[in-house]
Enzyme design. Structure first.
Site, mmCIF file in Angstrom:
data_model
loop_
_atom_site.group_PDB
_atom_site.id
_atom_site.type_symbol
_atom_site.label_atom_id
_atom_site.label_comp_id
_atom_site.label_asym_id
_atom_site.label_seq_id
_atom_site.Cartn_x
_atom_site.Cartn_y
_atom_site.Cartn_z
ATOM 1 C CG ASN A 9 9.064 72.734 26.838
ATOM 2 O OD1 ASN A 9 8.920 73.615 25.986
ATOM 3 N ND2 ASN A 9 10.202 72.538 27.487
ATOM 4 C CE LYS A 11 12.116 70.099 25.453
ATOM 5 N NZ LYS A 11 13.173 69.147 25.780
ATOM 6 C CG HIS A 97 13.755 73.354 29.849
ATOM 7 N ND1 HIS A 97 14.822 72.765 29.225
ATOM 8 C CD2 HIS A 97 12.743 72.452 29.808
ATOM 9 C CE1 HIS A 97 14.469 71.551 28.820
ATOM 10 N NE2 HIS A 97 13.212 71.341 29.152
ATOM 11 C CD GLU A 99 15.885 71.577 25.995
ATOM 12 O OE1 GLU A 99 14.997 72.322 25.570
ATOM 13 O OE2 GLU A 99 15.759 70.334 26.050
ATOM 14 C CD GLU A 169 11.763 69.114 32.241
ATOM 15 O OE1 GLU A 169 10.721 68.711 31.737
ATOM 16 O OE2 GLU A 169 12.570 69.861 31.657
ATOM 17 N N GLY A 175 14.994 64.060 26.195
ATOM 18 C CA GLY A 175 15.190 63.824 24.771
ATOM 19 C C GLY A 175 16.105 62.652 24.460
ATOM 20 C CB SER A 215 12.499 60.016 27.919
ATOM 21 O OG SER A 215 13.615 60.594 27.259
ATOM 22 N N GLY A 236 8.145 66.872 26.531
ATOM 23 C CA GLY A 236 8.777 67.458 25.353
ATOM 24 C C GLY A 236 8.308 66.761 24.095
ATOM 25 N N GLY A 237 9.121 65.854 23.591
ATOM 26 C CA GLY A 237 8.867 65.194 22.300
ATOM 27 C C GLY A 237 7.456 64.649 22.148
HETATM 28 P P1 13P Z 1 11.435 65.054 26.392
HETATM 29 O O1 13P Z 1 10.049 64.652 26.834
HETATM 30 O O2 13P Z 1 11.542 65.252 24.916
HETATM 31 O O3 13P Z 1 12.497 64.174 26.957
HETATM 32 O O4 13P Z 1 11.689 66.535 27.012
HETATM 33 C C1 13P Z 1 11.411 66.763 28.345
HETATM 34 C C2 13P Z 1 11.490 68.210 28.581
HETATM 35 O O5 13P Z 1 12.542 68.804 28.476
HETATM 36 C C3 13P Z 1 10.258 68.921 28.933
HETATM 37 O O6 13P Z 1 10.523 70.220 29.332
#
Ligand code: 13P
Length: 252
Positions: A9, A11, A97, A99, A169, A175, A215, A236-237
């Site tokens: 993802n 983002k 999500h 967010e 999640e 993050g 993470s 994510g990251g």
């Molecule tokens: P991180 O892997 O950056 O913690 O993000 C997870 C996420 O929100 C995937 O949708």
């Protein structure tokens, strides 16, 4: 039997040229890796969908959008419909999500509509759920997750539900560098599978892919993915660098 999946993802990261390059790097690495024990998806921003789908066409990596609208078409300036997403060649859409729920006030009811529109357009849904730190501390995390799933998904027929991947999640792990322990994640994944079994039966529950997100990185993915109810990750990251992402893809 259910599929293992590792999905990125991205983002709101990468320009279109950067995104095409990253997608190509991932695709080449997946091809070079030979037989993998998981499907691989990249979740990309809207402007990237068409060129990334073209770049990955016919290859092993599928493409997801990160959102779609809660209306099918019409005067909703700036929105992107599920049918538009499907017409790019993307096969998946990430919905719910934290967010989107948190920053853009997406409600359980709104997400129910988005899920319906996405499935009606032939997209598969990666549906995110998870609790905040306050909710976990208060001990309401099981209830929060149950409400999110029941409210946005459990109206679906068993057949439609078969097009849904669930992603757990925990918001406190996204993050932050703080991963849920493998045992903490497994506890929730087993709970989610139990909820699915109660609603749709054991066969559907066994076939449901449940991803962990928060993470997740090459160093902790093997322990997480070794758990019986953790069928991969939503990343994510660590999905923004092909080498890191591949370190997770190959963790099975
Ligand atoms: P991180 O892997 O950056 O913690 O993000 C997870 C996420 O929100 C995937 O949708």
């Amino acid at each position: 039997m259910r599929k293992n999946i590792v999905a990125g993802n991205w983002k709101m990261n990468t320009t279109v040229p950067e995104g095409i390059k990253l997608a190509q790097e991932v695709s080449q690495a997946v091809k070079a890796a030979g037989e993998l024990k998981c499907d691989v998806i990249v979740g990309v921003p809207f402007p990237h969908l068409v060129p990334v789908c073209q770049a990955l066409s016919g290859g092993p990596v599928a493409v997801a959008a990160e959102n779609c609208a809660d209306h099918d078409k019409g005067a909703y300036t700036g929105e992107v419909s599920a049918a538009m997403v499907a017409s790019t060649g993307a096969q998946y859409v990430i919905l719910g999500h934290s967010e989107r729920r948190g920053y853009y006030n997406e409600s359980i009811e709104m997400l129910k509509t988005k899920v319906d529109l996405a499935l009606a357009s032939g997209l598969r849904v990666i549906f995110c759920c998870g609790e905040s730190l306050e909710e976990r501390k208060a001990g309401t995390h099981f209830e929060v997750i149950k409400n999110e799933l029941v409210g946005s998904l459990f109206h679906l027929s068993a057949e439609a539900f078969g097009q849904v991947v669930i992603a757990y999640e925990p918001i406190w792990a996204i993050g932050t560098g703080e991963t849920a322990t493998a045992d903490q994640a497994e506890e929730i994944h087993a709970f989610i599978r139990q909820l699915v079994a109660e609603k749709y039966g054991a066969v559907v529950a066994n076939d449901t892919t449940i991803l962990y997100g928060g993470s997740c990185k090459p160093s902790n993915a093997p322990e997480l993915f070794a758990k019986p109810d953790i069928d991969g990750g939503l990343i994510g990251g660590a999905s923004l660098k092909a080498a890191d992402f591949m370190g997770i893809v190959t963790a099975f």
